[in-house]
Structures are given as C-alpha cells and as structure tokens.
Motif scaffolding. Sequence first.
Motif, mmCIF file in Angstrom:
data_model
loop_
_atom_site.group_PDB
_atom_site.id
_atom_site.type_symbol
_atom_site.label_atom_id
_atom_site.label_comp_id
_atom_site.label_asym_id
_atom_site.label_seq_id
_atom_site.Cartn_x
_atom_site.Cartn_y
_atom_site.Cartn_z
ATOM 1 N N ARG A 7 -39.127 -94.162 -52.805
ATOM 2 C CA ARG A 7 -39.055 -93.187 -53.907
ATOM 3 C C ARG A 7 -37.800 -93.356 -54.745
ATOM 4 N NH1 ARG A 7 -40.770 -89.858 -49.370
ATOM 5 N NH2 ARG A 7 -38.572 -89.426 -49.119
ATOM 6 N N GLY A 8 -37.326 -94.580 -54.917
ATOM 7 C CA GLY A 8 -36.124 -94.811 -55.707
ATOM 8 C C GLY A 8 -34.895 -94.935 -54.829
ATOM 9 N N VAL A 9 -33.726 -94.892 -55.454
ATOM 10 C CA VAL A 9 -32.473 -95.072 -54.718
ATOM 11 C C VAL A 9 -32.369 -94.030 -53.601
ATOM 12 C CG1 VAL A 9 -29.961 -94.888 -54.883
ATOM 13 C CG2 VAL A 9 -31.232 -96.142 -56.630
ATOM 14 N N SER A 10 -32.191 -94.521 -52.379
ATOM 15 C CA SER A 10 -32.111 -93.617 -51.229
ATOM 16 C C SER A 10 -31.075 -94.058 -50.199
ATOM 17 C CB SER A 10 -33.486 -93.510 -50.555
ATOM 18 O OG SER A 10 -33.962 -94.800 -50.216
ATOM 19 N N HIS A 11 -30.381 -95.168 -50.473
ATOM 20 C CA HIS A 11 -29.351 -95.639 -49.546
ATOM 21 C C HIS A 11 -28.264 -96.328 -50.348
ATOM 22 C CE1 HIS A 11 -27.697 -96.654 -45.653
ATOM 23 N NE2 HIS A 11 -27.621 -97.945 -45.978
ATOM 24 N N VAL A 12 -27.005 -96.140 -49.909
ATOM 25 C CA VAL A 12 -25.861 -96.727 -50.609
ATOM 26 C C VAL A 12 -24.861 -97.235 -49.587
ATOM 27 C CG1 VAL A 12 -24.685 -94.471 -50.815
ATOM 28 C CG2 VAL A 12 -24.101 -96.337 -52.398
ATOM 29 N N GLY A 13 -24.176 -98.303 -49.959
ATOM 30 C CA GLY A 13 -23.107 -98.854 -49.136
ATOM 31 C C GLY A 13 -22.013 -99.401 -50.031
ATOM 32 N N ILE A 14 -20.983 -99.960 -49.420
ATOM 33 C CA ILE A 14 -19.834 -100.493 -50.153
ATOM 34 C C ILE A 14 -19.735 -101.986 -49.869
ATOM 35 C CG2 ILE A 14 -17.338 -100.371 -50.503
ATOM 36 C CD1 ILE A 14 -17.521 -97.490 -49.233
ATOM 37 N N PHE A 15 -19.804 -102.792 -50.908
ATOM 38 C CA PHE A 15 -19.680 -104.234 -50.746
ATOM 39 C C PHE A 15 -18.266 -104.548 -50.266
ATOM 40 C CE2 PHE A 15 -18.976 -108.586 -52.350
ATOM 41 C CZ PHE A 15 -20.043 -109.220 -51.722
ATOM 42 N N VAL A 16 -18.150 -105.377 -49.221
ATOM 43 C CA VAL A 16 -16.834 -105.683 -48.656
ATOM 44 C C VAL A 16 -16.477 -107.159 -48.783
ATOM 45 C CG1 VAL A 16 -16.840 -103.719 -47.067
ATOM 46 C CG2 VAL A 16 -17.732 -105.937 -46.287
ATOM 47 N N GLY A 17 -17.331 -107.934 -49.428
ATOM 48 C CA GLY A 17 -17.069 -109.362 -49.588
ATOM 49 C C GLY A 17 -17.875 -110.186 -48.609
ATOM 50 N N ASN A 18 -17.873 -111.487 -48.823
ATOM 51 C CA ASN A 18 -18.590 -112.422 -47.944
ATOM 52 C C ASN A 18 -20.057 -112.058 -47.747
ATOM 53 O OD1 ASN A 18 -16.184 -113.853 -47.597
ATOM 54 N ND2 ASN A 18 -15.600 -112.609 -45.841
#
Length: 155
Positions: free
Chosen positions: A100-111
């Motif tokens: 149903r669309g955006v439902s999860h988020v995280g933080i890019f940490v590289g690699n």
Amino acid sequence: MKKKLSAAALSVALALTIGTGSVFADSKLNTAIQPTIGVSYKTAGTTTNGFDCSGFTRYVFQKLGVNLPRQSASQYQMGTSVSRNQLRSGDLVFFNTSGRGVSHVGIFVGNGKFAHASSSRGVMISPLSQSYYANRYVGAKRVMSTAKYQATAYN
C-alpha cells in the motif's frame, strides 16, 4: 543474558560490516546508530526500549539535530530524491512492504547497506541487495544538507 549476547554479536557484526577506515565507522551517524543495534522491534516504538522503523530513523536523526516526521510515508515526503547509485550515508531509503505504498524506512550506511528496525529482528544492518528489500525498494531521500552531512559523516 541472551538479549545482551545478541546485541553484542550484532555490534561486532556491524563493526565488521562497516569495516575500519570507512567514512561511516568514526562518524556521528555511527555514534547515533551503534547503540541501537539489537534493540527489539516495538510497534509505535520511538526509544531504545523498542523501535518501529520510522521511530528508529526519527530517533537517530534527532541525535544528529535533524527533525523528521513520525511516519515513514511522511518522511518520504521530505528532502530531495536520490538515485540508487548516488546514495551516501545518512540518506533515507524507503520500501513498500505492505503493498500500500511506503511502509518501511531505513538509513543508508554505505557499502550497499542500511540500518533499520526490522519487525522480526529489531534494529539491524541489511544489504539493499537482499531480495526482500530489493523487490520492495521505492526510493531514497536526502534530508541532510551538504553541510550537515559533512558534519555528521566525518566527525
């Protein structure tokens, strides 16, 4: 005892995943994320007693002096879109895990990896290339200015 061992094991895994010598390893971003690794998932959680995904990203960014809205879909409305090949540490990465669309988020940490609060495993580092996340990837947003990024990524 088991929880402490799991958190310690995840911390070691994070250190090995990030690697020494990377920009992220000695950064303010790492300092904000590191203590949360292994914290369990909690619906609507916003503290180290338990996080949901957007509570985790909001908590980390508050430590960096950046205010984010409470929900992942609202966080997706912020910042500037970033292509996958232009990601830098501190960019938010978004997923459609519910259909149903955006439902999860995280933080890019590289690699090629991101930190997030998994509903099954708590706060952890995962590869963006992992099929579950690769198949549900929606996009990324840069919410830190270049000056804020330089202050958090290098110090």
